[in-house]
Design an enzyme around this catalytic site. Structure first.
Site, PDB file in Angstrom:
ATOM      1  CE1 TYR A 149      73.591  38.619  39.488  1.00 34.81           C
ATOM      2  CE2 TYR A 149      75.721  37.992  38.573  1.00 34.81           C
ATOM      3  CZ  TYR A 149      74.847  38.967  39.010  1.00 34.81           C
ATOM      4  OH  TYR A 149      75.212  40.289  38.958  1.00 34.81           O
ATOM      5  CB  SER A 171      77.495  39.656  35.267  1.00 33.64           C
ATOM      6  OG  SER A 171      78.552  38.930  35.874  1.00 33.64           O
ATOM      7  CE  LYS A 173      72.996  40.645  36.490  1.00 32.47           C
ATOM      8  NZ  LYS A 173      72.312  41.960  36.544  1.00 32.47           N
TER       9      LYS A 173
END
Length: 257
Positions: free
Chosen positions: A161, A148, A165
């Site tokens: 998150y 991401s 990533k």
């Protein structure tokens, strides 16, 4: 030049492939000749997805296998089933991921942290280890993992998150170095904001979408079909000298990061 993108006879395993980006990537690989083994948690959704792929690319091109990526045993069963029903694995797309927590990283509960790192990082290491012997015996193969653009910047709401990533990009680079002598290529795909159910909370308000679009040079959010081409490119000989890279697909939003 068409042969550069030819995947005839190849076997691909894709996680997170019952809808959205994963489904579009699987369909594109199948249209270019691959047999795709698609995985997600719910068998019914997978069966519908496989039917869509087979309708688009030809009967028998998609095989649906339910798998929870948080379980090493289920991940191994997925790989075993792929080998048994389709053959040795040539292409791996680790697209499944989770985001169980919105809020400051400093306040994340242990169970949410563990779930995020296990699903987004460790499960992909399991997959890579499990399919690498097939690729090595074949003299090469391609792995790609969905990271991401959140990996490249901090966030007070999506920070953990993004951390996971960024760790995934670190994993990609390390296994690219380790598996490279066997001819195995490993790359990361880093989407911007894409209009999927997974990211719905981030875009599903007209005023929010409009504000985000104004910060994207191409003036639109990503769509799942925007990832078909890069999946075929990375899976095929068109990218045969590319490994260890993190490729941003974001409409230009990340060029200032």
């Amino acid at each position: 030049m068409a042969e550069l993108f030819d995947l005839t006879g190849k076997v691909a395993v894709l996680t997170g492939a019952s809808r959205g980006m994963g489904l579009h990537m699987a369909t594109a690989l199948a249209r270019h000749g691959a047999t795709v083994v698609i995985a997600a948690r719910k068998q019914e959704q997978l069966d519908d997805a496989a039917a869509q792929i087979n309708s688009a690319a030809g009967s028998g091109r998609a095989i649906a296998v339910a798998c929870n990526i948080g379980s090493k045993e289920q991940v191994q069963a997925l790989v075993n089933t792929a080998r048994a029903r389709a053959g040795p694995v040539d292409i791996l797309i680790g697209n499944a991921g989770v985001n169980p927590y919105y809020g400051p990283t400093s306040e994340i509960p242990d169970d949410a942290y563990d779930k995020t790192m296990s699903a987004n990082v460790q499960s992909n290491l399991w997959l890579a280890r499990m399919v690498a012997p097939d690729m090595a015996r074949a003299g090469g193969g391609s792995m790609m993992f969905t990271s991401s653009i959140g990996a490249f910047k901090p966030s007070t709401m999506l920070g953990t998150y993004g951390m996971s990533k960024l760790a995934l990009i670190g994993l990609v680079r390390n296994i690219a170095a380790e598996f490279g002598p066997a001819g195995i290529r490993v790359n990361a795909i880093c989407p911007g904001l894409v209009k999927t159910d997974f990211a719905r909370e981030l875009w599903d308000k007209p005023e929010v979408e409009e504000r985000i679009r104004k910060d994207i040079p191409l003036r639109r959010l990503g769509e799942p079909e925007d990832f078909e081409g890069i999946a075929v490119f990375l899976a095929s000989d068109a990218s045969r000298y590319m490994t260890g890279q993190a490729l941003t697909v974001c409409g230009g939003s990340n060029m200032w990061a």
